[in-house]
Design a protein around this motif. Structure first.
Motif, PDB file in Angstrom:
ATOM      1  N   THR A  29       0.827  -1.215   0.000  1.00 41.59           N
ATOM      2  CA  THR A  29       0.000   0.000   0.000  1.00 41.59           C
ATOM      3  C   THR A  29       0.859   1.262   0.000  1.00 41.59           C
ATOM      4  N   ALA A  30       1.924   1.275   0.806  1.00 42.35           N
ATOM      5  CA  ALA A  30       2.797   2.454   0.879  1.00 42.35           C
ATOM      6  C   ALA A  30       3.506   2.695  -0.450  1.00 42.35           C
ATOM      7  N   VAL A  31       4.002   1.636  -1.061  1.00 44.22           N
ATOM      8  CA  VAL A  31       4.692   1.779  -2.352  1.00 44.22           C
ATOM      9  C   VAL A  31       3.708   2.237  -3.422  1.00 44.22           C
ATOM     10  N   ALA A  32       2.514   1.670  -3.421  1.00 45.64           N
ATOM     11  CA  ALA A  32       1.495   2.063  -4.397  1.00 45.64           C
ATOM     12  C   ALA A  32       1.153   3.541  -4.252  1.00 45.64           C
ATOM     13  N   ARG A  33       1.030   3.984  -3.025  1.00 48.89           N
ATOM     14  CA  ARG A  33       0.721   5.400  -2.774  1.00 48.89           C
ATOM     15  C   ARG A  33       1.836   6.289  -3.312  1.00 48.89           C
ATOM     16  N   GLU A  34       3.092   5.901  -3.076  1.00 54.01           N
ATOM     17  CA  GLU A  34       4.229   6.681  -3.575  1.00 54.01           C
ATOM     18  C   GLU A  34       4.244   6.749  -5.098  1.00 54.01           C
ATOM     19  N   LEU A  35       3.868   5.647  -5.740  1.00 54.09           N
ATOM     20  CA  LEU A  35       3.893   5.591  -7.207  1.00 54.09           C
ATOM     21  C   LEU A  35       2.631   6.169  -7.835  1.00 54.09           C
ATOM     22  N   GLY A  36       1.627   6.408  -7.007  1.00 49.22           N
ATOM     23  CA  GLY A  36       0.378   6.970  -7.521  1.00 49.22           C
ATOM     24  C   GLY A  36      -0.464   5.958  -8.281  1.00 49.22           C
ATOM     25  N   ILE A  37      -0.390   4.700  -7.833  1.00 45.55           N
ATOM     26  CA  ILE A  37      -1.183   3.658  -8.483  1.00 45.55           C
ATOM     27  C   ILE A  37      -2.076   2.991  -7.448  1.00 45.55           C
TER      28      ILE A  37
END
Length: 99
Positions: A29-37
């Protein structure tokens, strides 16, 4: 097929996003948020990648096998249609030769 708002991501982008999850120690979830996906998209890619290293759990098809299966099914369907056409043509010419 998909809505006009559906984003398409390259395989390279997906691989990089999965690698980022593995190397950063952050949650999906954190990585997805950073990537905007979408976190669900990344989670799905991650699960598929986990199953893919040895190319799947027993009984599961690899992506290459799934693609080959699709291709073979399409070819089979086309061949069945050809056979039906040839059967009808044969019956027609048999009738014509009896006249």
């Amino acid at each position: 097929m998909g809505s006009k708002y559906t984003k398409r991501y390259t395989e390279e982008f997906k691989r990089d996003a999965i690698a980022l999850v593995d190397s950063s120690g952050k949650t999906v979830t954190a990585v997805a948020r950073e990537l905007g996906i979408s976190s669900e998209s990344l989670r799905g890619w991650y699960r598929r990648a986990e199953a893919a290293p040895g190319e799947g759990a027993p009984g599961e098809l690899t992506s290459a096998e799934r693609e080959e299966l699709r291709r073979l099914r399409r070819e089979s369907r086309e061949q069945q249609q050809t056979i039906e056409i040839l059967k009808k043509a044969t019956a027609f010419f048999v009738k014509e030769s009896d006249r």
